[in-house]
Design a protein around this motif. Structure first.
Motif, short mmCIF file in Angstrom:
data_model
loop_
_atom_site.label_atom_id
_atom_site.label_comp_id
_atom_site.label_asym_id
_atom_site.label_seq_id
_atom_site.Cartn_x
_atom_site.Cartn_y
_atom_site.Cartn_z
N PHE A 340 17.99 -36.28 -31.43
CA PHE A 340 18.24 -37.36 -30.49
C PHE A 340 19.62 -37.20 -29.84
O PHE A 340 20.64 -37.05 -30.53
CB PHE A 340 18.17 -38.72 -31.19
N GLY A 341 19.66 -37.20 -28.52
CA GLY A 341 20.92 -37.15 -27.79
C GLY A 341 21.58 -35.79 -27.77
O GLY A 341 22.64 -35.63 -27.16
N THR A 342 20.97 -34.80 -28.41
CA THR A 342 21.53 -33.43 -28.39
C THR A 342 20.53 -32.52 -27.70
O THR A 342 20.62 -32.29 -26.50
CB THR A 342 21.83 -32.96 -29.82
N ALA A 343 19.57 -32.00 -28.46
CA ALA A 343 18.53 -31.18 -27.83
C ALA A 343 17.55 -32.02 -27.03
O ALA A 343 16.85 -31.50 -26.16
CB ALA A 343 17.78 -30.38 -28.91
N CYS A 344 17.50 -33.32 -27.32
CA CYS A 344 16.56 -34.22 -26.62
C CYS A 344 17.33 -35.30 -25.88
O CYS A 344 17.99 -36.15 -26.51
CB CYS A 344 15.59 -34.84 -27.63
N THR A 345 17.28 -35.25 -24.57
CA THR A 345 17.93 -36.23 -23.71
C THR A 345 16.95 -36.60 -22.59
O THR A 345 15.94 -35.90 -22.39
CB THR A 345 19.21 -35.67 -23.08
N PRO A 346 17.21 -37.65 -21.81
CA PRO A 346 16.31 -37.97 -20.70
C PRO A 346 16.16 -36.83 -19.69
O PRO A 346 15.11 -36.69 -19.06
CB PRO A 346 16.97 -39.20 -20.07
N ASP A 347 17.21 -36.02 -19.52
CA ASP A 347 17.12 -34.90 -18.59
C ASP A 347 16.31 -33.74 -19.15
O ASP A 347 15.66 -33.00 -18.40
CB ASP A 347 18.52 -34.41 -18.23
N MET A 348 16.36 -33.56 -20.48
CA MET A 348 15.63 -32.48 -21.14
C MET A 348 14.90 -33.05 -22.36
O MET A 348 15.26 -32.79 -23.50
CB MET A 348 16.60 -31.37 -21.57
N PRO A 349 13.84 -33.84 -22.13
CA PRO A 349 13.17 -34.51 -23.25
C PRO A 349 12.32 -33.56 -24.08
O PRO A 349 11.67 -32.67 -23.55
CB PRO A 349 12.31 -35.56 -22.55
N MET A 350 12.33 -33.80 -25.37
CA MET A 350 11.46 -33.05 -26.28
C MET A 350 10.23 -33.87 -26.65
O MET A 350 9.24 -33.32 -27.12
CB MET A 350 12.22 -32.68 -27.56
N GLY A 351 10.31 -35.18 -26.47
CA GLY A 351 9.20 -36.05 -26.83
C GLY A 351 9.04 -37.19 -25.85
O GLY A 351 9.95 -37.50 -25.07
N SER A 352 7.90 -37.84 -25.89
CA SER A 352 7.58 -38.88 -24.91
C SER A 352 8.46 -40.11 -25.06
O SER A 352 8.69 -40.83 -24.09
CB SER A 352 6.11 -39.28 -25.06
N CYS A 353 8.98 -40.40 -26.25
CA CYS A 353 9.79 -41.60 -26.45
C CYS A 353 11.10 -41.54 -25.69
O CYS A 353 11.73 -42.57 -25.46
CB CYS A 353 10.07 -41.81 -27.94
#
Length: 376
Positions: A340-353
């Protein structure tokens, strides 16, 4: 309701917070799940958790239709757009949701697929009229709130004889998800106890509050249907605390300005006319749930994209590092996900949430909730 500001009055919020502080029994915990993603965003936006007693915990539920759509259903839409030459119409929040190998509808569009963002089913109908030589498919998604608009589109297409229009139906049903959460064991790894529910407001304008009564009766859990303003949610929490203190488990409606027990009869009649219940449907985070989704009725089979194009569902696992499934069940909060907030951000999402405007991760990221909890 005259003014939205009346439901955001700081003085009234402090009064409700004081009532909660006085009435919440310090010797017990109150674990309350807000089902709807719109509620989660309001809670984070207005910092409502900071106004609650420490022993009143809000648990975020699976109430985001984009979030609970499994990867396999998204892949079906991507494959259809890439391989069959259709015009695929979808809502904007579906465009960046990652599918298998992180391929999204946006990426498929960049690869040449004709994918168009629309505001609703009426836009898809218009495109079908304007492109009589092309197949136009509406990627329908949502809870009971948006299903009536899809039903209207199907009826209109049938009335006009729009044979180049079809619907890829992914409408899911809220009560089935609540039933699955309540039926889950309360002990063991990845389990939690829910003491009460803040019921979804928009869904309940359609189905009413009546369908929740069976859950209150069978599982002895109070449910309060709430609106989306800060005072709506604060009052709903107070109503739930009072029920628990009194040993009651009833369905109450805080959102009385919009929700009745019976719901919207015209909308429900539309759903019954155009759709049938699926035997089962996979939900991200909750698994395969019986009687939990809608399919297009046989009378309108000519407009069913799954039948027209021979689409077949194949389950696809979520990304291994993504904790969306646990977050949707309320077992984890967004900040508990290691990406969360590292590899997964709104610009580069890893998941739908992290993508959907109603996703819990997007709410935590947008309003800095994770940073506040880390500093607590």
């Amino acid at each position: 309701m005259r003014y939205v500001e009346e439901y955001r009055d700081p003085g009234l919020a402090r009064r409700i917070a004081a009532a909660l502080a006085a009435e919440a029994d310090p010797a017990r915990r109150y674990r309350l799940m807000e089902f709807c993603g719109g509620h989660t965003h309001a809670i984070c936006r207005y910092g409502l958790e900071d106004l609650l007693p420490r022993n009143v915990e809000l648990i975020h539920g699976p109430g985001c239709p984009v979030c609970v759509l499994p990867v396999g259903r998204l892949d079906m839409a991507i494959d259809l757009a890439l391989s069959r030459g259709v015009i695929l119409c979808t809502f904007g929040d579906m465009m960046r949701v990652p599918g298998r190998d992180r391929r999204s509808l946006m990426r498929a569009k960049a690869e040449g697929a004709d994918i168009r963002m629309v505001l609703g089913s009426a836009d898809a109908l218009r495109l079908a009229r304007e492109n009589p030589g092309r197949e136009v498919v509406f990627f329908a998604i949502g809870f009971e709130t948006t299903a009536p608009t899809t039903a209207v589109a199907l009826l209109q297409a049938a009335a006009e004889g729009l044979r180049n229009f079809s619907v890829f139906c992914n409408h899911v049903l809220t009560p089935a998800a609540i039933a699955a959460i309540l039926a889950a064991p309360e002990t063991g790894e990845g389990r939690l106890r829910i003491d009460g529910f803040i019921g979804p407001g928009h869904v309940s304008t359609i189905i009413g509050s009546g369908p929740y009564e069976v859950f209150a009766a069978l599982h002895r859990r109070p449910i309060v249907v709430a609106g989306f303003e800060p005072l709506d949610l604060m009052q709903a929490v107070l109503m739930l605390v009072r029920q628990m203190n009194e040993g009651r488990a009833a369905v109450e409606t805080q959102f009385a300005r919009a929700v009745t027990r019976e719901g919207n009869r015209r909308a429900l009649d539309l759903l019954q006319r155009v759709f049938v219940r699926r035997d089962g449907f996979e939900w991200r985070g909750l698994g395969h749930l019986p009687d939990s989704a809608l399919a297009i009725a046989p009378d309108y089979a000519a407009f069913d994209a799954e039948r027209r194009f021979g689409m077949a569902y194949q389950a696809v696992p979520d990304h291994k590092a993504c904790a969306c499934a646990e977050i949707l069940r309320g077992v984890k909060k967004p900040a508990d996900c290691r990406i969360f907030g590292t590899a997964c951000t709104p610009d580069m999402p890893m998941g739908s949430c992290m993508v959907s405007p109603e996703g819990s991760c997007a709410a935590y990221y947008s309003y800095g909730r994770a940073r506040m909890e880390a500093g607590a």
